[in-house]
Design an enzyme around this catalytic site. Structure first.
Site, PDB file in Angstrom:
ATOM      1  N   HIS A  98      16.510  29.487  67.869  1.00  0.00           N
ATOM      2  CA  HIS A  98      16.393  30.555  68.856  1.00  0.00           C
ATOM      3  C   HIS A  98      14.945  30.866  69.219  1.00  0.00           C
ATOM      4  CE1 HIS A  98      20.611  31.298  68.137  1.00  0.00           C
ATOM      5  NE2 HIS A  98      20.621  32.263  69.025  1.00  0.00           N
ATOM      6  N   GLU A 111      27.615  26.424  78.721  1.00  0.00           N
ATOM      7  CA  GLU A 111      26.394  26.380  79.537  1.00  0.00           C
ATOM      8  C   GLU A 111      26.398  25.248  80.547  1.00  0.00           C
ATOM      9  OE1 GLU A 111      26.319  27.086  76.277  1.00  0.00           O
ATOM     10  OE2 GLU A 111      25.316  29.027  76.179  1.00  0.00           O
TER      11      GLU A 111
END
Lengths: 325, 389
Positions: free
Chosen positions: A129, A60
């Site tokens: 998450h 990322e």
């Protein structure tokens, strides 16, 4: 008017902008061969080719930085994060580079880039998450942040974000991708910084953003059964922030509940409450209340997760409290 | 096969590399004199910055390049003006090497409006997009992916430019370095990474926190790499030229470990020696591996320079530096109105972009400007101020 899913609306926005401007490209994990983790880029690889629909490794910080570099020299990247939970790994790039380089360079290097993907909780995905990250981005000058809650806003805000010359974080909702709604045909752009009243009302204002718009509307429907008229104001854009719209609804109802998916401390609602007390103190008939996620990491167990998330009932309760009912 | 600490240590010393090389790289006298002059300019500029810092004209952090001049000059002289350079925070000299005037760099260090970043960047954030100097960055390793982004854009547009990215030895232990090298290799991006190994990341010797020589890290990503004597400007130039041409041919990224040495502390607030390196070590390097002395002596040995020429060069660059200091000192400070400019390029008509009370009126002014000229007023940035030398 035709109906699209939130997913289709995002997809249409990106496709139209990629057709319109060759400098726009999409980069991220699974955006190409896999057609997108949430299928927002379905068919893009075939349509636009591997140069403009770029599958990355799970890196990322690296691909966010590569996108920023490309934007610094004039391309207009759309960086898709599979979810914004993973974008936390790229915060250095977004907050230290994308947000600051235009300023540090004395205005020489604008960074027209979009970071997009889902934020907030879905269903039983547990703590890592399931988090709403709005605060992390709205806090930093140099970044713009939008939070579409409906298909029409998803299309219009994403198109505006892609055309903007600054870094724009587009926070989508994982549970929204299948939501259907009317989306105007043809060119549909929602300018940044314009809130929208999603439901008119006169007794109390529920101000919110993103996915929570739907929770607010549910709450307003329940309140209506008790003859309480709740207005739902969807900020849509957190930076720039439509302060005028906030002050207008406060002046109309004199009672406010802020609803957000994130945590309370230094949350978006904290700033909204501050603006209201600073600029509309005399309009208030009650303290402003907030409904947020419980101030804990998201639990996995279904019953605990439901307790942690903001619910329509909690919003109804908060509205009743500011109405002293 | 793991190497022992001892062998790694010795493998990192510049003294282990051949010096002096037998040739001067086939370079003309003019080119070599240019290298020498540019290195002298770099040194004299930093000496002036050191003085200005000592009397409070420069604030904040200030990282001097003294001792490492051959890396910046050798590398930047090996690429074209339209190639990009991006670097970290020890970049005053590199900014000058790439074409920013010493005046604009010194004015930036002084925090003046005539600085190359309008006074908003300072020592660690020098920029001039018009000469493709794409900035100094102060998060170790944070700019490494940006270089790949420039490479990505070059490839996307089918250009034959390259990006030269300087980074320090400590940056090779950052995740961003590894993520980026991998992607740069996969996509064959035209980037030459030059790792300036001055042996210490602040006060931590590279060998204390690493097990392999730097250039070998590139092997993990199938990127060609080499180690060169970073005190030898010709060696740096030769290596960068070769790898830049390779990148231009579309053959992808490369990495050069330039073994160099910083004479001063990590920053101005850091001692030259004492805690993490000895006085003897510093003195030994300064007396045996000075990049300016090395080039000069090699040129003298083959009759390419005499004392008079050397003196003339030095006088010339001293005058340039004195002029830069004078210019910086006489320049106006940044106008208070600049506080809120250049945060955003598109100043939205709707909504509030700045949330502080102090800016309530300033935001309105900015919005007015944005409306009037379509938000494009800032496109040239401070560039217009920069044609000053």
């Amino acid at each position: 008017m035709r109906e699209l899913t939130y997913r289709e609306a995002l997809s249409e926005a990106m496709a139209e902008e990629m057709e319109r401007d060759e400098s726009v490209f999409l980069m991220g994990e699974e955006v190409g061969v896999y057609n997108g983790a949430y299928k927002v880029s379905r068919g893009f690889l075939d349509r636009f080719g591997p140069q403009r629909v770029v599958d990355t490794p799970i890196s990322e910080a690296g691909f966010a930085g590569i996108g920023i570099g490309a934007a610094m020299v004039g391309l207009r990247p759309i960086i898709e994060f599979m979810t914004f939970n993973f974008a936390i790994l790229a915060l250095d790039q977004i907050l230290n580079t994308a947000a600051k380089t235009y300023y540090m360079s004395g205005g020489q290097i604008p960074i027209p880039i979009v970071f997009r993907g889902p934020t907030g909780a879905a269903l039983q995905l547990a703590a890592q998450h399931s988090q709403a990250v709005e605060t992390q981005y709205t806090h930093s000058p140099g970044i713009k942040v939008v939070t579409p809650g409906t298909p029409a806003d998803a299309k219009g805000l994403l198109k505006a974000a892609i055309r903007d010359d600054d870094p724009v974080v587009v926070l989508e909702g994982e549970l929204l991708y299948n939501v259907k709604g009317e989306v105007p045909e043809g060119e549909h752009i929602v300018p940044l910084g314009v809130a929208e009243v999603k439901r008119e009302g006169s007794d109390v204002s529920i101000i919110t953003h993103g996915k929570m718009v739907h929770v607010a509307l549910q709450a307003a429907a329940r309140l209506a059964k008790d003859q309480i008229s709740a207005e739902v104001l969807d900020l849509r854009s957190l930076r720039p922030l439509d302060v005028d719209a906030i002050l207008t609804t406060v002046a109309k109802t004199n009672r406010v509940v802020y609803l957000e998916e994130g945590w309370p401390l230094a949350g978006v609602g904290a700033e909204i409450v501050n603006i209201i007390q600073e600029e509309a103190f005399d309009e208030l008939d009650a303290p402003v209340l907030r409904v947020t996620q419980a101030d804990v990491p998201m639990p996995y167990a279904k019953n605990l997760e439901q307790l942690a998330k903001p619910s329509a009932q909690r919003v109804v309760d908060a509205c009743n409290r500011v109405l002293y009912r | 096969m793991a190497k022992s600490r001892t062998s790694l240590r010795s493998g990192l010393e510049t003294a282990d590399l051949p010096r002096p090389p037998k040739s001067l790289g086939g370079l003309s006298r003019e080119a070599l004199l240019d290298f020498l002059k540019e290195m002298l300019l770099s040194r004299r500029f930093e000496e002036a910055a050191e003085e200005a810092y000592a009397i409070g004209k420069i604030g904040g952090f200030c990282h001097l390049y003294i001792g490492q001049e051959a890396v910046g000059v050798g590398a930047i002289r090996a690429i074209r003006p339209d190639d990009y350079v991006i670097t970290a925070y020890r970049e005053h000299a590199q900014a000058i090497n790439k074409g920013i005037s010493p005046r604009a760099v010194m004015a930036e260090l002084f925090g003046r409006s005539t600085g190359c970043s309008g006074g908003k960047g300072g020592s660690m954030h020098l920029f001039d997009a018009s000469v493709n100097f794409m900035g100094g960055y102060a998060i170790v390793g944070g700019h490494v992916p940006l270089a790949a982004g420039f490479g990505w854009a070059i490839k996307y547009r089918g250009e034959d430019r390259v990006c030269l990215c300087f980074l320090g030895d400590a940056a090779v232990n950052q995740g961003s370095f590894h993520e980026t090298l991998n992607m740069a290799a996969v996509w064959k991006l035209p980037v030459v990474y030059v790792v300036e190994n001055n042996e210490y990341g602040m006060g931590t010797a590279y060998a204390r926190v690493s097990t392999l020589p730097i250039f070998e890290r590139a092997c993990s990503y199938d990127i060609p790499s080499t180690a060169v004597d970073g005190q030898d400007v010709v060696a740096v130039h030769t290596a960068v030229r070769e790898y830049a041409e390779r990148a231009r041919r579309g053959e992808g990224p490369s990495l050069i470990e330039a073994r160099t040495y910083r004479y001063k502390g990590h920053s101005m607030s850091d001692p030259v020696h004492g805690v993490y390196r000895s006085k003897e070590e510093v003195e030994d390097r300064m007396s045996h591996a000075d990049p300016i002395v090395l080039l000069r002596s090699r040129m003298e040995a083959v009759g390419l320079i005499d004392q008079a020429t050397m003196d003339a060069l030095d006088n010339e660059v001293r005058a340039v530096v004195a002029d830069a200091v004078k210019f910086a000192d006489a320049s106006p400070v940044a106008d208070p109105s600049q506080l809120y400019t250049h945060v955003y390029h598109s100043l939205d008509v709707h909504g509030r972009l700045f949330l502080d009370r102090m800016n309530r009126s300033a935001a309105k002014v900015s919005e007015g400007v944005g409306r009037g000229v379509g938000g494009g007023e800032a496109r040239g940035g401070v560039g217009a101020n920069r044609k000053d030398s």
